[in-house]
Design an enzyme around this catalytic site. Structure first.
Site, PDB file in Angstrom:
ATOM      1  CB  SER A 191      -0.984  -0.148   1.410  1.00  0.00           C
ATOM      2  OG  SER A 191      -0.314   0.696   2.502  1.00  0.00           O
ATOM      3  CE  LYS A 192      -3.047   6.332  -2.063  1.00  0.00           C
ATOM      4  NZ  LYS A 192      -3.679   6.229  -2.960  1.00  0.00           N
ATOM      5  NE  ARG A 193      -2.497   3.231   4.818  1.00  0.00           N
ATOM      6  CZ  ARG A 193      -2.406   2.116   5.437  1.00  0.00           C
ATOM      7  NH1 ARG A 193      -1.733   1.843   6.444  1.00  0.00           N
ATOM      8  NH2 ARG A 193      -3.059   0.949   4.936  1.00  0.00           N
ATOM      9  CE  LYS A 194       2.316  -1.518   5.756  1.00  0.00           C
ATOM     10  NZ  LYS A 194       1.632  -2.859   5.619  1.00  0.00           N
ATOM     11  N   GLY A 195       5.397   3.054   1.258  1.00  0.00           N
ATOM     12  CA  GLY A 195       6.034   3.191  -0.026  1.00  0.00           C
ATOM     13  C   GLY A 195       5.377   3.566  -1.245  1.00  0.00           C
TER      14      GLY A 195
END
Ligand code: GLU
Length: 497
Positions: free
Chosen positions: A253-257
């Protein structure tokens, strides 16, 4: 086997998730490995998710990755249109849903969204597959409500306690009990079909032979299997590929990269490196079978297609290890010759690089670029790092910080050493290309001796004055390219305080 036809059926959400790229890469390979066709179909029936320019973005990424479809909204084809909102105009989805109602496999449901919400809070509806109270309304009541203008959806009438199964080409036999499956909406109150209905109809009408998609779509499969059955369609081959997980676990997910394919290109990843990385997520390269080799990780797209077989896909989840991607990228950059790298770099500068325009211009019209690339390509991990490595050739750093540990032990001698380094370079031949390395090293060593320094110290002073940093590509080679005039200018301008 019938003609292999695979498809990529994205919703136009505005960007191409790297997980979708992973999936489409395999769908394309399966078609191409079997002389088949690869189709792009836009699934835009969820109007809330539609983003302007999304189709262009899909094409930009597919073209960049060498995954250009054989049929699609741009290419056209026998089954046009390839955009579901346009396909809808012919009434195919609605007609099929009404047909299902007639056959008793679907029903009209008049619940408003508020009523539905309230209903789902009731204990008898909790933790159970949803069955609408309108499931068994009489035909006359349905007609009366429609006549009154009541809004409705059409739902799938999921049978009680039956087994639905799929023989998945990757996962094997998977089955569900229909008691766990919701009465899925097929036609929404705005008249649009839901994904489930539209995907089944279109895959059938477009003669898709293999539904290759990510594992996360597996829960949709029983609903779709029921639709195949009730619509009397032949079932295509289903192949659910491994999930690509974040190294911390969970979805990528974009929260992690970053997960946006374009952004990887902006950051200076090479398309070939990304493809090589993606192909090894959930696929065991059959190198022993094909080449008799034991270990190998570098494959071109063409090699991949030539050896790709669905049976080599793995069931296990794959991990999106960003360090591994970086490793591939570095590998690809370092193994290209400078002329190849120049072409890749120029494409990047033109299409993706987010760096100063001035720098783009300099790099873009430089005849000496291959020689400079040769000096940095073995160490750069991304194209951005390539440019960072050569940017000193184009722009002298004005804000050099001399208060750093590499020079602190002789800080008080700095300007005198700098002066001597300048004088020494003045004494060298006008044509820097002719400089001999031994003579140059000797001259620099003498400066070290004169000031009671270690041999490397004056080189460090020179490096910082020229490059602006204690790190540089091989210095002597860099100086030859930079030329005597520029070297002298930088040494003269160096402010050693
Ligand atoms: N439209 C779905 C998506 O957004 C397609 C899923 C499928 O391949 O069936 O990915």
């Amino acid at each position: 086997m019938k003609n292999v036809r695979t498809r990529f059926a994205p919703s136009p959400t505005g960007f191409v998730h790297i997980g979708s790229m992973h999936n489409v890469f395999f769908a394309h390979a399966l078609a191409k490995a079997n002389d088949g066709d690869f189709i792009l179909r836009i699934e835009d029936t969820d109007r809330k998710r539609y983003v302007e320019g999304a189709v262009e973005e899909l094409y930009a990424m597919l073209d960049e990755f060498g995954l250009t479809p054989d049929e699609g909204p741009r290419e056209g084809g026998k089954y046009a249109p390839y955009i579901q909102s346009e396909r809808m105009k012919s009434g195919i989805y609605k007609t099929a849903a009404e047909e299902l109602v007639k056959k008793g496999n679907a029903y009209y449901c008049f619940l408003s969204s508020n009523e539905l919400e309230e209903l789902k809070k009731k204990p008898e509806y909790k933790n159970k597959a949803f069955r609408s109270p309108h499931r068994n309304l009489s035909k006359s009541e349905v007609e009366a409500r429609i006549l009154k203008g009541e809004k409705y959806v059409i739902r799938l009438k999921v049978p009680e306690n039956e087994i639905v199964a799929v023989d998945d080409a990757i996962l094997g036999h998977v089955e569900w009990n229909t008691d766990d499956i919701d009465d899925q909406v097929l036609i929404k109150s705005d008249g649009f079909p839901t994904y489930h209905l539209a995907v089944v109809i279109d895959d059938h009408v477009m003669n898709i032979s293999h539904i290759t998609r990510a594992y996360e779509w597996l829960p949709s499969t029983p609903k779709q299997m029921l639709l195949y059955k009730y619509l009397d369609y032949d079932v295509p081959i289903f192949a659910h590929g491994s999930l690509v997980l974040d190294p911390d676990g969970g979805k990528l997910s974009k929260r992690k990269g970053n997960v946006n394919t374009r952004q990887f290109l902006v950051e200076g990843y090479l398309v070939d490196a990304i493809k090589n990385f993606l192909m090894l997520l959930g696929w065991a390269a059959p190198i022993e079978r094909i080449h008799g080799e034991k270990e190998r990780e570098i494959f071109s797209h063409e090699e991949f297609i030539n050896m790709y077989k669905l049976e080599d896909r793995q069931k296990t989840n794959a991990v999106f290890d960003r360090n591994k991607l970086l490793w591939f990228n570095q590998k690809y950059i370092s193994t290209m010759n400078p002329e190849e790298l120049e072409i890749v770099l120029e494409n990047w500068l033109e299409k993706y690089a987010e760096i100063e325009n001035e720098l783009k211009d300099f790099v873009g019209r430089d005849n000496a670029l291959p020689a400079k690339l040769e000096l940095v390509k073995d160490r750069a991990k991304t194209l951005l790092e390539v440019v960072e490595g050569i940017q000193f050739f184009y722009k002298a750093r004005k804000d050099i910080n001399w208060k750093i540990k590499q020079v602190e032990k002789f800080a008080e001698k700095l300007s005198r050493i700098g002066e001597d380094v300048l004088e020494f370079h003045k004494s060298l031949d006008e044509n820097s290309k002719e400089w001999a390395q031994e003579e140059w090293v000797e001259g620099m060593k003498k400066i070290a001796e004169k000031h009671g320094l270690k041999t490397g110290d004056p080189f460090m002073v020179l490096r910082i004055a020229i490059v602006g940093s204690p790190f540089s590509p091989p210095l002597f080679e860099a100086l030859k390219i930079l030329g005597k005039d520029e070297i002298l200018r930088r040494l003269q301008n160096a402010n050693y305080s």
